[in-house]
Design an enzyme around this catalytic site. Sequence first.
Site, short mmCIF file in Angstrom:
data_model
loop_
_atom_site.label_atom_id
_atom_site.label_comp_id
_atom_site.label_asym_id
_atom_site.label_seq_id
_atom_site.Cartn_x
_atom_site.Cartn_y
_atom_site.Cartn_z
N ASP A 10 -21.12 0.13 5.78
CA ASP A 10 -19.66 0.63 6.17
C ASP A 10 -19.58 1.88 5.25
O ASP A 10 -20.18 1.95 4.26
CB ASP A 10 -18.76 -0.37 6.11
CG ASP A 10 -17.22 0.04 6.02
OD1 ASP A 10 -17.01 0.61 6.73
OD2 ASP A 10 -16.49 0.02 4.66
N ASP B 286 -16.16 4.03 4.29
CA ASP B 286 -15.12 4.18 3.56
C ASP B 286 -14.69 2.52 2.92
O ASP B 286 -14.85 1.61 3.55
CB ASP B 286 -13.71 4.52 4.11
CG ASP B 286 -12.74 5.02 3.33
OD1 ASP B 286 -12.73 6.19 2.92
OD2 ASP B 286 -11.68 4.49 2.89
N1 PLP Z 1 -10.45 5.53 10.86
C1 PLP Z 1 -9.63 6.38 10.05
C2 PLP Z 1 -8.98 7.42 10.60
C3 PLP Z 1 -9.95 6.42 8.46
O1 PLP Z 1 -9.32 7.07 7.64
C4 PLP Z 1 -10.80 5.39 8.17
C5 PLP Z 1 -11.19 5.32 6.68
O2 PLP Z 1 -10.85 6.18 6.02
C6 PLP Z 1 -11.48 4.38 8.81
C7 PLP Z 1 -11.51 4.35 10.16
C8 PLP Z 1 -12.32 3.41 8.20
O3 PLP Z 1 -13.49 3.67 8.06
P1 PLP Z 1 -14.83 2.97 7.78
O4 PLP Z 1 -15.19 1.88 8.85
O5 PLP Z 1 -15.92 3.58 7.38
O6 PLP Z 1 -14.21 2.09 6.56
CA CA Z 2 -14.40 0.24 5.13
#
Ligand code: PLP
Ligand code: CA
Length: 304
Positions: free
Chosen positions: A27, A29
Amino acid sequence: FGFKGCQKIRGPQIRNLLEAKDFFLFDCDGVIWHGENAITGAAKVVSSLIRRGKNVVFVTNNCTRPRENYVHKFYRLGFTDVMLEQIFSSSYCSALYLRDVVKVPGQVFVIGCDGLRRELQEAGIPCVEEADDPDATIYDCALAPDVKAVLVGHDDKLTFLKLAKASCYLKDPECLFLATDNDPWHPLSGGRILPGSGSLTAALEVASGRKATVIGKPSRFMFECISSQFRGVDPAQCLMVGDRLETDMLFGSNCGLDTMLTLTGVSQIEEAQEYRDSDQTTNHSLVPDYVVDTIADFLPAFEE
Ligand code: PLP
Ligand code: CA
């Protein structure tokens, strides 16, 4: 009780796990970065895995950028060996779903950022052009005649008119209802949060009385995209690393992958333990197999 999971691992246990697996799904973020800041040590972990011949892919529910932008972001944050083919975002997978699975026979009405629209265009999916007449209302605006899908993702320019138009398109039972992801919210710095795509999808589900098909994690479709591009990927050889129980750990369980929670993001170990100790067995698919404080805990495993 006695259900296993949430095993906090370190040192030699991490080394054994990294040796046993040959396919790593990260993943983004909360695991690899926080917004524009890389997690300390993450770039070294990724390049060490790649140098050891491991397969590494990234699975993100963030639908706001096309894949090219992610390549640039990885590079900017010090991940200099990440290539386009390793990036699976909910926008890219939505484009593949529309093009290859449902072969959408008309236009797509998109609630989302420009990055999502660009990803769809790249796949040759026709999208309804947004007219930017600030005075238009749902009483007098034009509706496109051939909309065959509504796709909802994160949209920082959401308007009531967009929601109203989407609701009208969804009255046609032949118009598909898709969501890039169902994330409820995202953490920002300073304790603030950003409403996620899931909150917009929920509004449309109420207005239409329908349920959206979710493309991103925890749906299996993202793993199908990965399997179709990395032939012979064996779920038993995979480790899914994430920071959110309801998306990443459930995604891993849904796809038959071993899962690892890192504590640098949204979910806490106590929540995972509560799910583990819960009588409701459906909660058990949210429980990680392994827990680490940060993926930087992998680093000693790469030392000789
Ligand atoms: N969607 C948006 C708009 C976001 O800002 C984030 C995280 O910052 C995510 C989804 C989640 O991302 P990930 O699946 O990489 O944690
Ligand atoms: Ca995440």
